[in-house]
Design a protein around this motif. Structure first.
Motif, PDB file in Angstrom:
ATOM      1  N   ARG A 517       0.834  -1.219   0.000  1.00 36.23           N
ATOM      2  CA  ARG A 517       0.000   0.000   0.000  1.00 36.23           C
ATOM      3  C   ARG A 517       0.865   1.263   0.000  1.00 36.23           C
ATOM      4  N   LEU A 518       2.083   1.172   0.547  1.00 35.36           N
ATOM      5  CA  LEU A 518       2.947   2.361   0.597  1.00 35.36           C
ATOM      6  C   LEU A 518       3.667   2.616  -0.725  1.00 35.36           C
ATOM      7  N   GLU A 519       3.498   1.714  -1.698  1.00 32.29           N
ATOM      8  CA  GLU A 519       4.177   1.869  -2.993  1.00 32.29           C
ATOM      9  C   GLU A 519       3.695   3.095  -3.778  1.00 32.29           C
ATOM     10  N   LYS A 520       2.429   3.454  -3.637  1.00 28.57           N
ATOM     11  CA  LYS A 520       1.905   4.576  -4.437  1.00 28.57           C
ATOM     12  C   LYS A 520       2.563   5.880  -3.982  1.00 28.57           C
ATOM     13  N   PRO A 521       2.736   6.861  -4.875  1.00 25.46           N
ATOM     14  CA  PRO A 521       3.497   8.069  -4.539  1.00 25.46           C
ATOM     15  C   PRO A 521       2.991   8.793  -3.301  1.00 25.46           C
ATOM     16  N   GLU A 522       1.676   8.791  -3.060  1.00 26.55           N
ATOM     17  CA  GLU A 522       1.165   9.540  -1.903  1.00 26.55           C
ATOM     18  C   GLU A 522       1.299   8.753  -0.606  1.00 26.55           C
ATOM     19  N   ALA A 523       1.661   7.468  -0.675  1.00 21.79           N
ATOM     20  CA  ALA A 523       1.812   6.616   0.507  1.00 21.79           C
ATOM     21  C   ALA A 523       0.572   6.734   1.411  1.00 21.79           C
ATOM     22  N   LEU A 524       0.737   6.728   2.745  1.00 25.83           N
ATOM     23  CA  LEU A 524      -0.428   6.786   3.638  1.00 25.83           C
ATOM     24  C   LEU A 524      -0.124   7.632   4.867  1.00 25.83           C
ATOM     25  N   HIS A 525      -1.139   8.401   5.322  1.00 21.49           N
ATOM     26  CA  HIS A 525      -1.025   9.128   6.583  1.00 21.49           C
ATOM     27  C   HIS A 525      -1.666   8.271   7.685  1.00 21.49           C
ATOM     28  N   TRP A 526      -1.024   8.187   8.862  1.00 16.07           N
ATOM     29  CA  TRP A 526      -1.731   7.541   9.975  1.00 16.07           C
ATOM     30  C   TRP A 526      -2.677   8.539  10.633  1.00 16.07           C
ATOM     31  N   PRO A 527      -3.727   8.131  11.315  1.00 14.44           N
ATOM     32  CA  PRO A 527      -4.167   6.762  11.523  1.00 14.44           C
ATOM     33  C   PRO A 527      -4.740   6.113  10.250  1.00 14.44           C
ATOM     34  N   CYS A 528      -4.344   4.833  10.110  1.00 17.25           N
ATOM     35  CA  CYS A 528      -4.835   4.008   9.006  1.00 17.25           C
ATOM     36  C   CYS A 528      -5.076   2.631   9.623  1.00 17.25           C
ATOM     37  N   PRO A 529      -6.195   2.470  10.327  1.00 16.46           N
ATOM     38  CA  PRO A 529      -6.353   1.286  11.179  1.00 16.46           C
ATOM     39  C   PRO A 529      -6.681  -0.016  10.456  1.00 16.46           C
ATOM     40  N   THR A 530      -7.226   0.048   9.228  1.00 16.83           N
ATOM     41  CA  THR A 530      -7.619  -1.210   8.567  1.00 16.83           C
ATOM     42  C   THR A 530      -7.133  -1.226   7.115  1.00 16.83           C
ATOM     43  N   ALA A 531      -7.165  -2.399   6.536  1.00 19.72           N
ATOM     44  CA  ALA A 531      -6.663  -2.581   5.169  1.00 19.72           C
ATOM     45  C   ALA A 531      -7.436  -1.735   4.160  1.00 19.72           C
ATOM     46  N   GLU A 532      -8.691  -1.390   4.474  1.00 19.31           N
ATOM     47  CA  GLU A 532      -9.510  -0.604   3.538  1.00 19.31           C
ATOM     48  C   GLU A 532      -9.395   0.895   3.815  1.00 19.31           C
ATOM     49  N   HIS A 533      -8.843   1.276   4.958  1.00 16.21           N
ATOM     50  CA  HIS A 533      -8.845   2.690   5.375  1.00 16.21           C
ATOM     51  C   HIS A 533      -7.929   3.510   4.464  1.00 16.21           C
ATOM     52  N   PRO A 534      -8.374   4.701   4.015  1.00 10.70           N
ATOM     53  CA  PRO A 534      -7.559   5.487   3.085  1.00 10.70           C
ATOM     54  C   PRO A 534      -6.461   6.319   3.749  1.00 10.70           C
ATOM     55  N   GLY A 535      -6.336   6.270   5.076  1.00 14.47           N
ATOM     56  CA  GLY A 535      -5.395   7.146   5.770  1.00 14.47           C
ATOM     57  C   GLY A 535      -6.066   8.469   6.129  1.00 14.47           C
ATOM     58  N   THR A 536      -5.377   9.277   6.962  1.00 12.53           N
ATOM     59  CA  THR A 536      -6.041  10.454   7.542  1.00 12.53           C
ATOM     60  C   THR A 536      -5.163  11.701   7.429  1.00 12.53           C
ATOM     61  N   PRO A 537      -5.247  12.435   6.316  1.00 11.48           N
ATOM     62  CA  PRO A 537      -4.425  13.644   6.199  1.00 11.48           C
ATOM     63  C   PRO A 537      -4.803  14.740   7.202  1.00 11.48           C
ATOM     64  N   ILE A 538      -6.102  14.872   7.530  1.00 13.84           N
ATOM     65  CA  ILE A 538      -6.516  15.896   8.503  1.00 13.84           C
ATOM     66  C   ILE A 538      -7.140  15.207   9.715  1.00 13.84           C
ATOM     67  N   LEU A 539      -6.600  15.516  10.896  1.00 13.31           N
ATOM     68  CA  LEU A 539      -7.134  14.931  12.131  1.00 13.31           C
ATOM     69  C   LEU A 539      -8.290  15.782  12.671  1.00 13.31           C
ATOM     70  N   HIS A 540      -9.071  15.168  13.565  1.00 11.15           N
ATOM     71  CA  HIS A 540     -10.075  15.861  14.391  1.00 11.15           C
ATOM     72  C   HIS A 540     -11.182  16.532  13.564  1.00 11.15           C
ATOM     73  N   LYS A 541     -11.574  15.903  12.449  1.00 15.61           N
ATOM     74  CA  LYS A 541     -12.601  16.524  11.603  1.00 15.61           C
ATOM     75  C   LYS A 541     -13.944  16.641  12.319  1.00 15.61           C
ATOM     76  N   GLU A 542     -14.410  15.540  12.883  1.00 15.55           N
ATOM     77  CA  GLU A 542     -15.720  15.549  13.550  1.00 15.55           C
ATOM     78  C   GLU A 542     -15.573  15.649  15.060  1.00 15.55           C
ATOM     79  N   LYS A 543     -14.578  14.944  15.588  1.00 14.41           N
ATOM     80  CA  LYS A 543     -14.376  14.949  17.040  1.00 14.41           C
ATOM     81  C   LYS A 543     -12.908  14.750  17.344  1.00 14.41           C
ATOM     82  N   PHE A 544     -12.537  15.076  18.583  1.00 14.81           N
ATOM     83  CA  PHE A 544     -11.152  14.876  19.008  1.00 14.81           C
ATOM     84  C   PHE A 544     -10.958  13.428  19.464  1.00 14.81           C
ATOM     85  N   THR A 545      -9.707  13.092  19.763  1.00 17.89           N
ATOM     86  CA  THR A 545      -9.386  11.684  20.027  1.00 17.89           C
ATOM     87  C   THR A 545      -9.668  11.269  21.471  1.00 17.89           C
TER      88      THR A 545
END
Ligand code: SF4
Length: 687
Positions: A517-545
């Motif tokens: 999954r990290l092969e593509k140029p944009e790689a992945l931002h964490w959190p990325c908890p599952t194989a289907e998850h697209p990664g998280t460029p912006i945190l805290h969109k709806e709620k905090f952690t």
């Protein structure tokens, strides 16, 4: 001639630019653009452009070294491993401490904390994040439940107002500076607060020179202005936060009026008012900060104040907003994520929570170190220096405390008290010279792996050439050493990818990541908890952690730095970096193209201060603090505030950290590099 291009990630700053290493007949010979990187679009700063120059330096370590009668003698790997294993086995876990590295890969940091906890049974594992962004991790985790940069780098270009505080972004993270300029071109206002008029400040619409260490007063004052004018985001405060009233009570005090804070900080009242208006009314304001905020005894307070103003104005969880805590070293974010910290396993899972300890024991198949917080870098150095015999053995990978830590005479005292020291590095650093055994390591271009940039983007390193001589990848060294210690079963890895598979199993925020999954140029931002998850460029969109999803305001009162100017030491010393060098210069000073630009250190002083002391430009002077003194050339410049002097910390021959104060933030244990009291003296004339 056989020529190939190997795409990899820059080994210098935390921006995480990609480039191609040009490999001719098996040897790296240059750097070429990699256009498809969404981080840097093929562009690089000088350090990235010359990142190949140190790789084949004749100074590289090529064989293990064992110190005999005070001199290093070349040894075989087997001899070195046997000596280290027998020594390690002779100490109890608490008597050993390990320092991991913000320069090596995630896989290698993960293995070092596993080696410390599972093999050595030691809770003492930490690394240099303690010296740069420990206050970010603590402060932002306290406010939001997650201690990382909230936005992506590209998102900075969407802001309408950018407030840079304590960061010389254009020189230290130039490809992030590019996003600031993109925002400016679209009309964004840039506010810059720093004691020095840096290249970043020269681009600002509003420049606010201030006395180092007065950040909380400035932020509280801006919040008072925002509240007085009704620019706060009432809906955001009501729906997404708690404890706002506690902060309001503090910031509305007279202490934080424009006039008072102008006196405290040295910033004109009108400029403070303008900054508050631009920031409070733009609709999308972001804050960029770096070590100017974090490296203080009030580092956590500073970070929490940044969080307060962003919650007050509702500038979180949307494009063009957020908090961009710019991480210094290439993989300091990853080393923290991997649990190379005294208080957490990978993914910030607390060592004092019994279930977390049990989880790691099950995953690793052995008992591990007691579930207690170990010694941090700063506490380790103090323990070594002041309580000799408590920690007897130190294992250091890719760190150089003999140049990077504050109050170097004190650090040296500590190093001399260590009974047995192993250093694993690519060069014989100032610290390695104190070691009993030195192990030669591969550099970023000689191994596979991953690193995590300041924007939480996890990207690949790819092997471009073989390591020199007998040097090995750090992860291989851990596996072989573990075998000599009887832990082969726990360290069975044949590749960096196999280690990454284990990381993703035990680290929830990396749970959905694979090398594929990290092969593509944009790689992945964490959190990325599952194989289907697209990664998280912006945190805290709806709620905090936090469990209740709310952000927490913290009331913060301003406190002065631990050491303030007086009649003996009348100036404030602040330290930092220049664009051509990197940290302790281990790599950049072996790069001809970089070293020739700034080949030694200097002290910047305002013309009025220089005149009062009779100091002329380029004249050599003595800088003296309560901890030591250095001789260094003066640069007399209007680009620094009167009353403040600046010294870059790269240079061993005029090491700024001989002067700095090791007073610590009480919570994050980060030292106060950015403010101490200093005196400059003319050197006596030689007749
Ligand atoms: Fe490397 Fe940082 Fe420069 Fe990018 S900005 S090329 S990551 S040093």
């Amino acid at each position: 001639m056989d020529v190939k291009y190997v795409q990899t990630t820059c080994p210098y700053c935390g921006t995480g630019c990609s480039f191609n290493l040009v490999v001719k007949d098996g040897k790296v010979s240059g750097v070429a653009p990699y256009q498809r990187s969404p981080v840097n679009d093929g562009k690089l700063c000088p350090k990235g452009n010359y990142a190949h120059e140190f790789i084949n330096s004749p100074d590289r370590l090529t064989k293990p070294l064992i110190k005999k009668d005070g001199k290093f003698v070349e040894a075989s790997w087997d001899e070195a491993y046997k000596l280290i294993a027998s020594k390690f086995k002779s100490y109890k876990g608490d008597q050993i401490a390990c320092l991991a590295s913000a320069r090596v890969s995630n896989e290698e940091n993960y293995l070092m904390q596993k080696f410390a906890r599972a093999v050595l049974k030691s809770p003492n594992i930490d690394h240099c994040a303690r010296l740069c962004h420990a206050s970010t991790v603590v402060g932002l985790a306290g406010a939001f439940g997650s201690g990382a940069m909230t936005q992506s780098i590209a998102d900075i270009a969407e802001a309408k107002c950018i407030f840079i505080l304590g960061s010389n972004t254009f020189e230290q993270h130039p490809l992030i500076g590019r996003r600031v300029m993109q925002a400016k071109k679209k009309g964004a206002k840039l506010i810059y607060a720093d004691p020095r008029l840096t290249p970043t400040g020269k681009q600002a619409d509003l420049y606010m020179p201030f006395y180092s260490g007065t950040d909380v007063a400035i932020l509280n004052c801006m919040m008072q202005q925002i509240l007085k004018n009704g620019w706060e985001n009432k809906e955001f405060i009501a729906k997404r936060t708690k404890d706002f009233e506690k902060v309001k009570e503090i910031v509305m005090k007279d202490t934080y009026s424009l006039e008072n804070v102008s006196k405290i900080s040295g910033i004109p009242a009108k400029a403070l008012a303008t900054a508050a208006e631009w920031f409070g009314t733009s609709g999308s304001s972001t804050i960029l900060y770096s070590m100017g905020i974090t490296q203080h005894t009030t580092g956590v307070d500073n970070v929490k104040s940044v969080a307060n103003i962003q919650m007050l104005t509702g500038n979180l969880g949307r494009p063009g907003t957020g908090i961009c805590a710019l991480r210094g070293q290439n993989n300091v974010q990853g080393a923290c994520d991997m649990g190379a910290l005294a208080n957490v396993y990978s993914g910030y899972q607390s060592v004092i929570v019994p279930d977390m300890k049990k989880k790691m024991e099950t995953a690793w198949g052995c008992d591990i170190a007691e579930g207690k917080v170990g010694l941090t870098v700063t506490k380790l150095i103090n323990t070594l220096a002041d309580q000799p015999g408590t920690v007897k053995c130190v294992y250091i990978m890719g760190e150089n405390p003999m140049l990077s830590d504050p109050d170097l005479h004190h650090v040296e005292k500590g190093m001399r008290n260590v009974e047995f020291m192993v250093v694993q590095d690519i060069f014989l650093t100032e610290t390695a010279q104190f070691a009993n055994v030195v192990l030669p390591a591969a550099c970023f271009a000689e191994k596979d792996g991953t690193q995590t940039s300041t924007e939480r983007r996890v990207q690949r390193w790819r092997k471009a050439q073989d390591p020199p001589g007998e040097a090995k990848a750090d992860w291989q060294i851990f596996c072989e050493l573990a075998k000599h210690m009887g832990y082969e079963k726990q360290f069975p890895y044949k590749s960096a990818e196999e280690i990454f598979v284990e990381i993703s199993k035990v680290t929830p925020s990396y749970g959905g990541m694979t090398y594929a999954r990290l092969e593509k140029p944009e790689a992945l931002h964490w959190p990325c908890p599952t194989a289907e998850h697209p990664g998280t460029p912006i945190l805290h969109k709806e709620k905090f952690t936090h469990p209740d999803g709310l952000g927490i305001f913290t009331p913060i009162e301003f406190k002065y730095p631990a050491e303030v100017p007086d009649k003996d030491y009348p100036l404030i010393l602040t330290t930092g970096r220049c664009i051509w060098q990197w940290h302790t210069g281990t790599m950049t000073r072996r790069s001809k193209s970089l070293e020739r630009e700034e080949p030694t250190g200097w002290v910047e002083i305002n013309p009025e201060d220089a005149k009062a002391l009779g100091i002329k430009d380029k004249e050599k002077v003595r800088a003296i603090t309560r901890r030591g003194q250095i001789e260094i050339g003066a640069r007399v410049t209007n680009g620094i505030k009167k009353g403040v002097v600046f010294i870059p910390f790269h240079y061993v021959e005029c090491a700024a950290n001989i002067l700095t104060n090791n007073a610590l933030d009480p919570v994050a244990a980060i030292p106060e590099y950015k403010a101490c009291a200093v005196r400059l003296e003319k050197l006596p004339e030689v007749k």
